[in-house]
Design an enzyme around this catalytic site. Structure first.
Site, PDB file in Angstrom:
ATOM      1  N   LYS A 191      25.842  26.157  38.782  1.00 27.79           N
ATOM      2  CA  LYS A 191      26.153  26.066  37.319  1.00 27.79           C
ATOM      3  C   LYS A 191      27.679  25.906  36.924  1.00 27.79           C
ATOM      4  O   LYS A 191      28.270  26.573  37.000  1.00 27.79           O
ATOM      5  CB  LYS A 191      25.708  27.313  36.485  1.00 27.79           C
ATOM      6  CG  LYS A 191      25.732  27.005  35.083  1.00 27.79           C
ATOM      7  CD  LYS A 191      26.539  28.151  34.228  1.00 27.79           C
ATOM      8  CE  LYS A 191      27.618  27.898  32.985  1.00 27.79           C
ATOM      9  NZ  LYS A 191      28.160  26.567  32.650  1.00 27.79           N
ATOM     10  N   GLY A 244      36.020  32.508  37.094  1.00 26.53           N
ATOM     11  CA  GLY A 244      36.195  32.638  35.869  1.00 26.53           C
ATOM     12  C   GLY A 244      36.983  33.601  35.454  1.00 26.53           C
ATOM     13  O   GLY A 244      37.845  34.276  35.921  1.00 26.53           O
ATOM     14  N   SER A 245      36.730  33.818  33.890  1.00 25.66           N
ATOM     15  CA  SER A 245      37.629  34.930  33.351  1.00 25.66           C
ATOM     16  C   SER A 245      36.981  36.328  33.590  1.00 25.66           C
ATOM     17  O   SER A 245      36.098  36.560  33.899  1.00 25.66           O
ATOM     18  CB  SER A 245      37.544  34.546  31.725  1.00 25.66           C
ATOM     19  OG  SER A 245      36.254  34.480  31.491  1.00 25.66           O
ATOM     20  N   THR A 246      38.179  37.030  33.448  1.00 25.48           N
ATOM     21  CA  THR A 246      37.951  38.427  33.567  1.00 25.48           C
ATOM     22  C   THR A 246      36.895  39.101  32.630  1.00 25.48           C
ATOM     23  O   THR A 246      35.890  39.803  32.861  1.00 25.48           O
ATOM     24  CB  THR A 246      39.155  39.536  33.568  1.00 25.48           C
ATOM     25  OG1 THR A 246      39.929  39.037  34.756  1.00 25.48           O
ATOM     26  CG2 THR A 246      38.911  40.818  33.377  1.00 25.48           C
ATOM     27  N   GLY A 249      33.673  37.865  33.759  1.00 18.38           N
ATOM     28  CA  GLY A 249      33.162  38.516  35.192  1.00 18.38           C
ATOM     29  C   GLY A 249      32.714  40.182  34.897  1.00 18.38           C
ATOM     30  O   GLY A 249      31.775  40.393  35.404  1.00 18.38           O
ATOM     31  N   GLU A 267      35.837  36.176  41.071  1.00 17.77           N
ATOM     32  CA  GLU A 267      37.412  35.822  41.019  1.00 17.77           C
ATOM     33  C   GLU A 267      37.854  35.438  39.681  1.00 17.77           C
ATOM     34  O   GLU A 267      37.565  34.330  39.281  1.00 17.77           O
ATOM     35  CB  GLU A 267      37.230  34.389  41.926  1.00 17.77           C
ATOM     36  CG  GLU A 267      36.634  34.713  43.354  1.00 17.77           C
ATOM     37  CD  GLU A 267      37.773  34.936  44.407  1.00 17.77           C
ATOM     38  OE1 GLU A 267      38.613  34.856  44.266  1.00 17.77           O
ATOM     39  OE2 GLU A 267      37.400  34.894  45.501  1.00 17.77           O
ATOM     40  N   CYS A 302      44.617  29.969  38.156  1.00 15.59           N
ATOM     41  CA  CYS A 302      44.271  31.529  38.405  1.00 15.59           C
ATOM     42  C   CYS A 302      45.554  32.110  38.671  1.00 15.59           C
ATOM     43  O   CYS A 302      46.035  33.065  38.324  1.00 15.59           O
ATOM     44  CB  CYS A 302      43.227  31.862  39.245  1.00 15.59           C
ATOM     45  SG  CYS A 302      43.041  31.000  40.707  1.00 15.59           S
ATOM     46  N   GLU A 402      46.976  36.698  30.032  1.00 15.80           N
ATOM     47  CA  GLU A 402      46.852  35.115  30.975  1.00 15.80           C
ATOM     48  C   GLU A 402      46.867  34.085  29.843  1.00 15.80           C
ATOM     49  O   GLU A 402      45.933  33.982  29.002  1.00 15.80           O
ATOM     50  CB  GLU A 402      45.647  35.306  32.018  1.00 15.80           C
ATOM     51  CG  GLU A 402      45.388  33.867  32.598  1.00 15.80           C
ATOM     52  CD  GLU A 402      44.055  33.849  33.398  1.00 15.80           C
ATOM     53  OE1 GLU A 402      42.963  34.213  32.750  1.00 15.80           O
ATOM     54  OE2 GLU A 402      44.225  33.252  34.415  1.00 15.80           O
TER      55      GLU A 402
END
Ligand code: NAD
Length: 499
Positions: A191, A244-246, A249, A267, A302, A402
Site C-alpha cells: 500500500k 511512517g509516523s509513530t 505505527g 520504522e 526520518c 519531529e
C-alpha cells in the site's frame, strides 16, 4: 548517468505513463466503488491525475490472491537460485527504468529529479539485489540431541505480508521491504502513500516482467484509514511491515491486537542529533554534513539531523559556517530542473504544518537565523526555505517534535555528557552523529547513544550491511541488513524420534 536538461525531464514527465489502478493477480483492477482520489504536484498545485481509491473489497481481493499464490507454492517452493534470479532481474529492470521512476516520484512528492537518479533508484535496485544474493543463504540449524533423535530448526516464510510505506522515499521504502519479504518466499500486498501513488504499480509490473509469478506482489491504492487499516485489521495477513509516523505505527499495533496478533514491524519518526565536540578541527566538513543532514530531501527524512548540538566554544563559528554552506548547497526550484537541490514539500497542508512549527519556534523564543518563509516566485508550490534557529533550548517544541521539513535548531552544549543527556532526551531513537578526534569519546557515544544508527565523523554513511532501524518510539523494525530476513520468516522445530 547524464543529467539531461530541464526540458528533457519536463517532457519525460509529461510523457510518463500514469498507472492509476490497483495491481492484483498480475492485472490492473478498478475500484468496485468507482471512487478515486487526486494526486497533486506540490511544485505547482496542479492535479496530476486521479487514482483508484481502494477499500475493504480491494484489500480482501488482494489478500485472497496473495494467500492463494502463497499456498500454491509457485513462489515459496521455487528453488532458491531461481527465486534469486528473478529478483536479480527485478533489480536490473528497476535500474533500466530509472528515468521513469525519477519523474513519477519527483512529480508526485516534489523531490529533485537528480536525487531520484543519484539516490532513490540506485539504492532501491541495490536493496533488491542484496536480498536476492542472500536467497540461498537462509539457513536453519541442526541441534545437539542424543542419538535417539534428530532435531532441526526450519526458517520459513510467514505467508501474506502487508507493506505500508510513506511518501518521502516512495520507491526506496517499498524496495527496502520488498527485498527481504520476497526473497524469503512471502506474498505481498503493497500500500503506497496516497500522496505518492504513481511508482508502486511500475514496480509490480517489473516484478512480473522479471519472471515473478502473478499474485505474489499486489498493489492496492487508497487512504491510510481505509486500505492501510483494512490490511492491518485483516485476519489473513500475517505481518505488517510499516514505515511512517509513530502515531500510525502505534495504531497498527492496536489493529494487530484487535485482529489476529499479526507481527508488526515499525520504522517510525526521528529527531536526530548531530553533535560537534570542541576538539573537532575541521568545521568546514562537519558543517557541510550537518547542512546536508538536515536539508537533504527537503528535510523530509526520518533521520533528518534536526538537533545540532555544538560545543560552546565552537558555536558562533559553526553557525557562520553552517549559514554560508546552506546558502550554497540548497537551491529551491522546479524539481524537474537538474539544477534544483531542494524541491517543494509534499503537500500544501504539510507546508502549513512546517510553517506553524516555525511560528512556534519564534513564539517560544528561538532566534530565526535564516529562512522561515518561501520565495514569492515559487508561491504556487509548497516550498519552505532552509531554515535555521539559534538560541534554542532543549525544552522548546522545535527541539522536541519531529517537524519533517527543512528546519534546523542549533544548541550550545558543554561537553559530551551534556550532549548525550540532551540527545537521549527524546521519545525517538533512530540515528545520531558525533564529530570528535577523541577515540574514547567516540566509543562512549557509540555505547551510550540511544539510537539504532550511530555515525562517528560522518553523517548518513552506510551500505546494505548496515542496520536501519531505531530505538524507543522509532519502532522495532530493522531494514537493509541481513537481520531483516528474520522479520519476514518464522522458525519451526522438527523433532524426529529415531529410537
Ligand atoms: P504516515 O504515518 O501518515 O503514513 C504512512 C503510511 O501509513 C501511508 O501509506 C498512510 O496511508 C498509512 N496510514 C495512515 N493512516 C493509517 C491507518 N490508520 N492505518 C494504516 N495505515 C495508515 O506517515 P507519512 O506522513 O507518510 O511519513 C512521514 C513519517 O514517516 C515520518 O514520521 C517519518 O519519520 C517516517 N519515516 C520513517 C522512516 C524510518 O526508517 N524510520 C523512513 C521514512 C519515513
Amino acid at each position: 548517468m547524464t543529467e539531461h536538461t530541464r526540458d528533457f525531464w519536463t517532457n519525460r514527465a509529461r510523457a510518463a505513463k500514469l498507472r492509476t489502478q490497483h495491481f492484483i493477480d498480475g492485472a490492473y483492477v478498478s475500484s468496485a466503488s468507482g471512487q478515486s482520489f487526486a494526486t497533486v504536484n506540490p511544485a505547482n498545485g496542479e492535479v496530476i491525475t486521479t487514482v483508484a481509491r481502494g477499500g475493504q473489497g480491494e484489500v480482501d481481493l488482494a489478500v485472497a490472491v496473495a494467500r492463494k499464490a502463497f499456498k500454491s507454492g509457485v513462489w515459496r517452493r521455487m528453488a532458491p537460485r531461481d527465486r534469486m534470479a528473478v529478483l536479480a532481474k527485478f533489480a536490473d529492470l528497476i535500474e533500466a527504468h530509472a528515468e521513469e521512476f525519477a519523474v513519477l516520484d519527483s512529480m508526485d512528492m516534489g523531490k529533485p529529479v537528480m536525487d531520484m537518479i543519484n539516490i532513490d533508484v540506485p539504492f532501491s535496485a541495490t536493496s533488491i539485489r542484496y536480498f536476492a544474493e542472500l536467497g540461498d543463504k537462509i539457513e536453519g540449524t541442526v541441534t545437539a540431541t542424543d542419538e535417539a533423535a534428530l532435531h532441526y530448526i526450519l526458517r520459513q516464510p510467514l505467508g501474506v505480508v502487508g507493506i505500508i510505506v510513506p511518501w518521502n522515499y516512495p520507491l526506496m521504502m517499498a524496495a527496502w521491504k520488498l527485498g527481504p519479504a520476497l526473497v524469503t518466499g512471502n506474498s505481498v500486498v503493497l500500500k503506497p502513500a496516497e500522496q505518492s501513488p504513481l511508482s508502486a504499480c511500475l514496480l509490480a509490473e517489473l516484478f512480473i516482467e522479471a519472471g515473478g509469478p502473478a499474485g505474489v506482489l499486489n498493489v492496492v491504492h487508497g487512504l491510510g484509514e481505509d486500505v492501510g487499516k483494512a490490511l492491518a485489521l485483516h485476519m489473513d495477513v500475517d505481518k505488517i511491515a510499516f514505515t511512517g509516523s509513530t502515531e500510525v505505527g502505534k495504531l497498527l499495533m492496536i489493529y494487530a491486537g484487535q485482529s489476529n496478533m499479526k507481527r508488526v514491524s515499525t520504522e517510525c519518526g526521528g529527531k536526530t542529533p548531530q553533535i560537534i565536540l570542541g576538539d573537532w578541527d575541521d568545521l568546514e566538513t562537519a558543517a557541510t554534513y550537518a547542512v546536508n543532514g538536515i536539508f537533504g530531501n527537503q528535510g523530509e527524512v526520518c533521520n533528518a539531523g534536526s538537533r545540532i548540538l555544538v560545543e560552546r566554544g565552537l558555536h558562533d563559528e559553526f553557525v557562520a559556517k553552517f549559514t554560508e554552506i546552506a546558502a550554497k548547497n540548497f537551491v529551491l526550484g522546479d524539481p524537474l530542473d537538474p539544477a534544483t537541490t531542494m524541491g517543494p514539500l509534499v503537500t500544501a497542508q504539510h507546508r502549513d504544518r512546517v510553517m506553524s512549527f516555525i511560528q512556534t519556534g519564534k513564539a517560544e523564543g528561538g532566534r530565526l537565523a535564516f529562512g522561515g518563509g518561501a520565495p514569492a516566485a515559487l508561491a504556487k508550490g509548497a516550498y519552505v526555505e532552509p531554515t535555521l534557529f539559534t538560541g534554542v533550548t532543549p525544552a522548546m517544541t522545535i527541539a522536541r517534535e519531529e517537524i519533517f521539513g527543512p528546519v534546523a535548531a542549533i544548541m550550545p552544549v558543554d561537553g559530551l555528557d551534556q550532549a548525550l543527556e540532551i540527545a537521549n532526551d527524546s521519545i525517538y531513537g533512530l540515528a545520531a552523529s558525533v564529530w570528535t578526534r577523541d577515540l574514547a569519546k567516540a566509543h562512549r557515544f557509540g555505547r551510550e547513544m540511544e539510537a539504532g544508527v550511530c555515525w562517528v565523523n560522518c553523517f548518513d554513511h552506510g551500505d546494505m550491511t548496515s542496520i536501519w532501524g531505531g530505538y524507543k518510539q522509532t519502532g522495532n523494525g530493522r531494514d537493509k541488513c541481513a537481520e531483516a530476513l528474520t522479520q519476514y520468516t518464522q522458525t519451526k522445530s522438527v523433532w524426529i524420534n529415531l529410537g
